[in-house]
Motif scaffolding. Sequence first.
Motif, PDB file in Angstrom:
ATOM      1  N   ILE A  12       0.815  -1.207   0.000  1.00 43.84           N
ATOM      2  CA  ILE A  12       0.000   0.000   0.000  1.00 43.84           C
ATOM      3  C   ILE A  12       0.855   1.265   0.000  1.00 43.84           C
ATOM      4  CG2 ILE A  12      -0.258  -0.056   2.535  1.00 43.84           C
ATOM      5  CD1 ILE A  12      -2.892   1.149  -0.030  1.00 43.84           C
ATOM      6  N   VAL A  13       1.925   1.324   0.806  1.00 42.96           N
ATOM      7  CA  VAL A  13       2.747   2.533   0.862  1.00 42.96           C
ATOM      8  C   VAL A  13       3.518   2.725  -0.444  1.00 42.96           C
ATOM      9  CG1 VAL A  13       4.674   3.685   2.012  1.00 42.96           C
ATOM     10  CG2 VAL A  13       2.945   2.501   3.365  1.00 42.96           C
ATOM     11  N   GLY A  14       4.172   1.667  -0.918  1.00 41.31           N
ATOM     12  CA  GLY A  14       4.937   1.775  -2.154  1.00 41.31           C
ATOM     13  C   GLY A  14       4.067   2.122  -3.342  1.00 41.31           C
ATOM     14  N   ALA A  15       2.887   1.496  -3.433  1.00 41.33           N
ATOM     15  CA  ALA A  15       2.008   1.734  -4.575  1.00 41.33           C
ATOM     16  C   ALA A  15       1.453   3.150  -4.573  1.00 41.33           C
ATOM     17  CB  ALA A  15       0.864   0.719  -4.565  1.00 41.33           C
ATOM     18  N   VAL A  16       1.042   3.646  -3.406  1.00 41.96           N
ATOM     19  CA  VAL A  16       0.513   5.016  -3.345  1.00 41.96           C
ATOM     20  C   VAL A  16       1.615   6.031  -3.621  1.00 41.96           C
ATOM     21  CG1 VAL A  16      -0.531   6.751  -1.841  1.00 41.96           C
ATOM     22  CG2 VAL A  16      -1.393   4.422  -1.824  1.00 41.96           C
ATOM     23  N   THR A  17       2.804   5.801  -3.072  1.00 36.64           N
ATOM     24  CA  THR A  17       3.924   6.703  -3.343  1.00 36.64           C
ATOM     25  C   THR A  17       4.229   6.741  -4.837  1.00 36.64           C
ATOM     26  OG1 THR A  17       4.870   6.144  -1.177  1.00 36.64           O
ATOM     27  CG2 THR A  17       6.305   7.264  -2.734  1.00 36.64           C
ATOM     28  N   ALA A  18       4.271   5.583  -5.473  1.00 40.97           N
ATOM     29  CA  ALA A  18       4.530   5.516  -6.909  1.00 40.97           C
ATOM     30  C   ALA A  18       3.426   6.215  -7.695  1.00 40.97           C
ATOM     31  CB  ALA A  18       4.642   4.056  -7.349  1.00 40.97           C
ATOM     32  N   PHE A  19       2.192   6.059  -7.270  1.00 39.87           N
ATOM     33  CA  PHE A  19       1.057   6.706  -7.929  1.00 39.87           C
ATOM     34  C   PHE A  19       1.244   8.215  -7.966  1.00 39.87           C
ATOM     35  CE2 PHE A  19      -2.975   8.933  -6.862  1.00 39.87           C
ATOM     36  CZ  PHE A  19      -3.611   8.829  -8.089  1.00 39.87           C
ATOM     37  N   TYR A  20       1.593   8.814  -6.834  1.00 37.03           N
ATOM     38  CA  TYR A  20       1.761  10.267  -6.793  1.00 37.03           C
ATOM     39  C   TYR A  20       3.020  10.729  -7.520  1.00 37.03           C
ATOM     40  CZ  TYR A  20      -2.148  10.946  -3.578  1.00 37.03           C
ATOM     41  OH  TYR A  20      -3.411  10.997  -3.028  1.00 37.03           O
ATOM     42  N   LEU A  21       4.127  10.021  -7.325  1.00 35.15           N
ATOM     43  CA  LEU A  21       5.379  10.455  -7.946  1.00 35.15           C
ATOM     44  C   LEU A  21       5.381  10.275  -9.458  1.00 35.15           C
ATOM     45  CD1 LEU A  21       8.093   9.187  -5.427  1.00 35.15           C
ATOM     46  CD2 LEU A  21       7.214  11.508  -5.720  1.00 35.15           C
ATOM     47  N   SER A  22       4.631   9.302  -9.959  1.00 37.36           N
ATOM     48  CA  SER A  22       4.638   9.051 -11.404  1.00 37.36           C
ATOM     49  C   SER A  22       4.017  10.188 -12.195  1.00 37.36           C
ATOM     50  CB  SER A  22       3.899   7.739 -11.714  1.00 37.36           C
ATOM     51  OG  SER A  22       2.523   7.844 -11.407  1.00 37.36           O
ATOM     52  N   ALA A  23       3.324  11.101 -11.512  1.00 33.66           N
ATOM     53  CA  ALA A  23       2.735  12.258 -12.185  1.00 33.66           C
ATOM     54  C   ALA A  23       3.743  13.373 -12.402  1.00 33.66           C
ATOM     55  CB  ALA A  23       1.547  12.785 -11.386  1.00 33.66           C
TER      56      ALA A  23
END
Length: 369
Positions: A12-23
């Motif tokens: 959950i932490v890695g996926a959400v972090t990646a979601f925001y940073l990928s923008a």
Amino acid sequence: MQKQVTIIGSGIVGAVTAFYLSADPTLNVTIYDEGIGQATKNSAGIISPWLSKRRNQRWYELAKAGAALYPEIVQTVQMGYSVYQQAGTIVTRHDPTDLDALYKLATQRRQAAPQIGEIEKLTATEVQERIPLLTAPEPGVFISGGARVDGDKFAHNLLKYAEKRNLVRHKGKVTLGDQGQLLTQHGQQAYDTLILAVGAWLKPLLLPMGIVADVRPQKGQLIELQLPESWGDDVPVLMPEGERDFIPFTRSKLVVGATHENDMGYDLQESALVEDDLFASGVKLDSRLTKDQISQVKVGTRAYTRDFAPFFGPLPDNPHILVASGLGSSGLTTGPMIGKLLADYVQTGQQTDWDRYQLPISTYLDDAD
């Protein structure tokens, strides 16, 4: 020139972090995942922190903020009801006095957390009307803002979405060198920022750097049952007093669990005794359940700390390495906000209001002897 941000762990932490940073087009974002024993993939999936009686106010603020992020993320990624559904939560109590106190707590907390939604005190009959599966209902408090989430599908959807923007994914084990070098099966990899979102595996990952993290593994098991009948999307989650949580997912999947086993280390073996215990708890709520309806037993490893509180942020002596761990059984609730805060830090270098959510990170890190 783009900066290289590497994330270890796709829960959950890695996926959400990646979601925001990928923008962020100024970043190259890479994520590594070994995928063994991940708590996110094996979680019950209840998002309903508002009626918790935990005294840790920082935890509550973090959980409240994490729960509030879900609708925004789900809408952006266009996830369906099988992933996330705000169908409400019912918390039951045997004693009418306890039920009144729970209702009062919900009413008080709604003032600062309108996400709680509607609050209703229900009789046992009204509880059964909301959750027709029950054969032994008890009175409870219903809050419409409660939700269920399939953690595995949620993280998967986030990562697929991030891949379309600016994320590269790799499978495989990684380790760290004594100076924080990132060592993979393809050799040492360079990074500008490294984010360690590996849950219960943070302690062994940091040891080569001479850092001891206050993280212990906690085993969690649950059972999934496939029932012959189906139901709509609006059946609430049940958090019964004295029994395992009872989560009817969309259509005909029922989840019962999960356990909290503090002395099992990183053991991922299914336990027949625990399966029997979970099933017995389910039968107390729905006497029609049969063992042949059990379709799957899930086992995961959570991370918890000595005070059962999560921590996150840059290492005190190495601000280019960020860590997050200790989320415990509420990881799906606190994890989204932690991921967002880590992403904000990578982009701004600021730790705005972090003391609202956690003690200083040095509380949970020590030098190895």
